[in-house]
Design an enzyme around this catalytic site. Structure first.
Site, PDB file in Angstrom:
ATOM      1  N   ASP A  14      84.314 -30.005   5.145  1.00  0.00           N
ATOM      2  CA  ASP A  14      84.767 -29.152   6.384  1.00  0.00           C
ATOM      3  C   ASP A  14      83.438 -29.172   7.309  1.00  0.00           C
ATOM      4  O   ASP A  14      82.593 -29.885   7.201  1.00  0.00           O
ATOM      5  CB  ASP A  14      85.246 -27.823   5.793  1.00  0.00           C
ATOM      6  CG  ASP A  14      83.823 -26.730   5.185  1.00  0.00           C
ATOM      7  OD1 ASP A  14      82.828 -27.342   4.810  1.00  0.00           O
ATOM      8  OD2 ASP A  14      84.229 -25.665   4.775  1.00  0.00           O
ATOM      9  N   THR A  73      80.238 -24.285  -0.213  1.00  0.00           N
ATOM     10  CA  THR A  73      79.749 -24.093  -1.859  1.00  0.00           C
ATOM     11  C   THR A  73      80.445 -24.914  -2.615  1.00  0.00           C
ATOM     12  O   THR A  73      79.864 -25.257  -3.857  1.00  0.00           O
ATOM     13  CB  THR A  73      80.322 -22.819  -2.259  1.00  0.00           C
ATOM     14  OG1 THR A  73      81.761 -22.806  -2.402  1.00  0.00           O
ATOM     15  CG2 THR A  73      79.845 -21.579  -1.761  1.00  0.00           C
ATOM     16  N   HIS A 139      88.835 -38.183 -25.531  1.00  0.00           N
ATOM     17  CA  HIS A 139      88.778 -37.630 -24.358  1.00  0.00           C
ATOM     18  C   HIS A 139      90.269 -37.997 -23.400  1.00  0.00           C
ATOM     19  O   HIS A 139      90.399 -37.353 -22.723  1.00  0.00           O
ATOM     20  CB  HIS A 139      87.434 -37.824 -23.512  1.00  0.00           C
ATOM     21  CG  HIS A 139      86.473 -37.423 -24.122  1.00  0.00           C
ATOM     22  ND1 HIS A 139      86.126 -36.248 -24.588  1.00  0.00           N
ATOM     23  CD2 HIS A 139      85.574 -38.380 -24.826  1.00  0.00           C
ATOM     24  CE1 HIS A 139      84.805 -35.888 -25.339  1.00  0.00           C
ATOM     25  NE2 HIS A 139      84.531 -37.121 -25.596  1.00  0.00           N
TER      26      HIS A 139
END
Ligand code: RB5
Length: 156
Positions: A14, A73, A139
């Site tokens: 963004d 963030t 995993h």
């Protein structure tokens, strides 16, 4: 580097991480990856969701093996990207987590917060992320369960 994966990356950000995206593009090109920038292309305020969706869709549809998402963030981008089937987006700001996100989680989107990490740390995180292979084994079973759960939940 990840020899088992095609060396192409889809990237999006963004406005808050536009400057970092431009620098990251250069860095990734220097590591001999092809990069498809889906925007944003200016610092004008836009919605991170629109760009997060585009990158996540490209990875979900397997058009790209890996993607990078950047916002202020990294939180909005990671929430958005992880809604998509097959996407394992990891928001990281330290080397240990970024390495483990590949080894244990086979993360296929790296999310960084442009207002959290500086340029040098961002480059280091990306390099480690690209260089670290998935451990597989136990995993693999675990990450397969994630998409099984998505199917079960979405069927109601
Ligand atoms: C934009 O101001 C900011 O909200 C966005 O970049 C991101 O941090 C959202 O999670």
């Amino acid at each position: 580097m990840n020899k088992d994966k095609e060396r192409k990356i889809v990237i999006g950000s963004d406005h808050a991480a536009f400057d970092l995206k431009e620098k990251v593009k250069k860095f990734v090109l220097e590591l001999n990856y092809k990069i498809n920038d889906i925007g944003t292309f200016t610092k004008e305020s836009i919605n991170y969701v629109d760009f997060g969706k585009k990158v996540a869709q490209a990875v979900s549809k397997k058009e790209y093996p890996m993607g990078i998402l950047l916002c202020g963030t990294g939180i909005g981008m990671s929430i958005t990207a992880n809604r998509f089937s097959g996407v394992r987006a990891a928001l990281c700001s330290d080397i240990f987590s970024v390495k483990m996100s590949r080894k244990h989680n086979d993360s296929n989107i790296l999310v960084l917060g442009g207002r959290v990490v500086g340029d040098i740390l961002a480059f280091e995180l990306i390099k480690v992320w690209l260089e670290t292979p998935f451990d597989g084994g136990r995993h693999l079973k675990r990450i397969m369960k994630i998409d099984d759960s998505i199917k079960v939940f979405s069927q109601g």
